[in-house]
Design an enzyme around this catalytic site. Structure first.
Site, PDB file in Angstrom:
ATOM      1  CB  SER A   1       3.496   1.327   6.113  1.00  0.00           C
ATOM      2  OG  SER A   1       2.324   1.550   6.843  1.00  0.00           O
TER       3      SER A   1
ATOM      4  N   GLY B   1     -11.040 -23.800  -3.147  1.00  0.00           N
ATOM      5  CA  GLY B   1     -12.318 -23.280  -3.620  1.00  0.00           C
ATOM      6  C   GLY B   1     -13.434 -23.432  -2.612  1.00  0.00           C
TER       7      GLY B   1
ATOM      8  CG  HIS C   1      -0.366   0.306   2.519  1.00  0.00           C
ATOM      9  ND1 HIS C   1      -0.026  -0.667   3.427  1.00  0.00           N
ATOM     10  CD2 HIS C   1      -0.044   1.477   3.108  1.00  0.00           C
ATOM     11  CE1 HIS C   1       0.466  -0.118   4.513  1.00  0.00           C
ATOM     12  NE2 HIS C   1       0.476   1.193   4.354  1.00  0.00           N
TER      13      HIS C   1
ATOM     14  CG  ASP D   1      -0.024  -4.051   2.676  1.00  0.00           C
ATOM     15  OD1 ASP D   1       0.029  -3.627   1.504  1.00  0.00           O
ATOM     16  OD2 ASP D   1       0.005  -3.303   3.660  1.00  0.00           O
TER      17      ASP D   1
END
Length: 394
Positions: free
Chosen positions: A237, A293, A134, A164
């Protein structure tokens, strides 16, 4: 008889006089007893009983400067720039229209440059830098400020939305590479240091402990996180979470801020997970995970379930049409207890197991269906990408 009594009285008087003298001397010279014991070769352990001996205490370091000195040169500041298109808006003068519609476009749209701040960690002498996805998402230009003041232009090697994480590549020599903690796993209660670029304040260090491990931030993701109370702010971050020896244990990723009435709750990606993502992105440019799935939840405990009180496993809630689980005949409400040769502890554990398997591999899944044992062979597919979720802070 009188002679014996007189002798005892004589001894008693001298004992009392001796104790009184010792008391007075101890008041005037408090350390004289210790010095006398040391002169005659008696240690405190020799004169104290084991019952009254205090418990041994292990003191921590008085300073973490050595750990910071070891780790800080590997932490970089990241400046990600991107062009943002905005539309000028003219507010309605009528309060009712303003409340309903806000305003109307005024003039042509215009572009402006937006810069986001973040941190990164140098993990290879070849110039690879780990940071958060991000931080650099949709950036047109990424600049990295090194510890020694050098500035390098970075290119994106690859990114992974689920963790992330993103891998950058810079062209620079004599890079200080972080030491990775791989000798023992991080434990709850361990002291950790967060190093990064919070709010543009270069090379800031905060200290805390590991508050918890194995935190799940999304029921759909197989990844778990380290929770810490080391202060993490905007700009941290992608920075380093290191142990008291200056070794990397995690990549700081987000915090739950005061907007959620929280304080001291931050999260980092464990270095073991980060390293797997790093290796795959360097090799292939992306991360590949196995997928059955299906969606799962915790196993409900009911009197008629036929399960022991401490039941483990994962209950199937949904089956994706045409997915591997559907083709293998797995049904909603099935309780999965084993995948391959491993027992399933909970839904998060099952997601980690399936994600670690290669797409196309065949695995046997066993469990209970309506209280009866069943087995199924599942040929895993590649996990589809998740929709990015907004981070809370960081």
């Amino acid at each position: 008889m009188k002679h014996a009594a007189g002798t005892l009285a004589f001894i008693a008087r001298f004992v009392v006089i001796g104790l009184a003298a010792a008391f007075v001397i101890s008041l005037i010279w408090p350390g004289v007893g210790h010095r006398l014991r040391a002169r005659f070769g008696l240690s405190p352990a020799d004169v104290a009983t084991s019952a009254s001996a205090p418990a041994e205490r292990i003191a921590g370091p008085a300073s973490y400067a050595d750990a910071v000195k070891r780790a800080a040169p590997s932490v970089v500041n990241i400046y990600a720039n991107k062009m943002v298109t905005e539309q000028a808006v003219q507010m309605y003068t009528d309060p009712v229209l303003q409340r309903l519609f806000g305003g109307r476009p005024a003039g042509p749209a215009y572009k402006r440059r937006e810069q986001s701040l973040g941190s990164g960690v140098i993990v290879s002498s070849k110039g690879y830098v780990l940071t958060n996805n991000h931080v650099i998402a949709n950036a047109d230009d990424i600049q990295v400020l090194l510890y020694d003041g050098r500035v390098a232009k970075a290119k994106v090697v690859g990114a992974d939305v689920e963790t992330d994480l993103a891998v950058l590549k810079i062209d620079a020599s004599n890079l200080p590479v972080i030491h990775i903690a791989d000798h023992q796993p991080v434990r709850t209660g361990d002291v950790v240091l967060a190093i990064g670029n919070p709010l543009g304040l270069n090379q800031t260090v905060t200290m805390g402990i590991v508050s918890a491990i194995g935190r799940q931030l999304s029921s759909a993701s197989p990844e778990d996180f380290i929770q810490t109370d080391a202060a993490i702010n905007l700009g941290n971050s992608g920075g380093a979470l290191v142990n008291s020896e200056g070794e990397l244990v995690g990549i700081n990723t987000l915090l739950i801020g005061k907007a959620a009435n929280a304080e001291g709750i931050g999260f980092a990606i464990p270095v073991s997970s980060a390293k797997k993502v790093l290796d795959q992105i360097i090799d292939t440019g992306h991360v590949v995970r196995g997928w059955m799935g299906a969606d799962y939840t915790f196993v409900p405990i009911a009197a008629d379930s036929g399960l022991p009180a401490a039941a483990r496993g994962a209950q199937v809630t949904d089956i994706y049409p045409g997915g591997p689980a559907a083709q293998a005949g797995i049904q909603p409400h099935d309780i999965l207890l084993r995948i391959g040769s491993d027992d399933i502890a909970d839904p998060a554990d099952l997601r980690r197991h399936e994600a670690a398997l290669k797409p196309g591999s065949k695995v046997e899944v066993s469990g209970l269906r309506n209280g009866s044992p069943f087995h199924a062979e599942v040929i895993l597919a590649q996990r589809p990408p998740l929709t990015p979720t907004a981070s809370l802070d960081g």
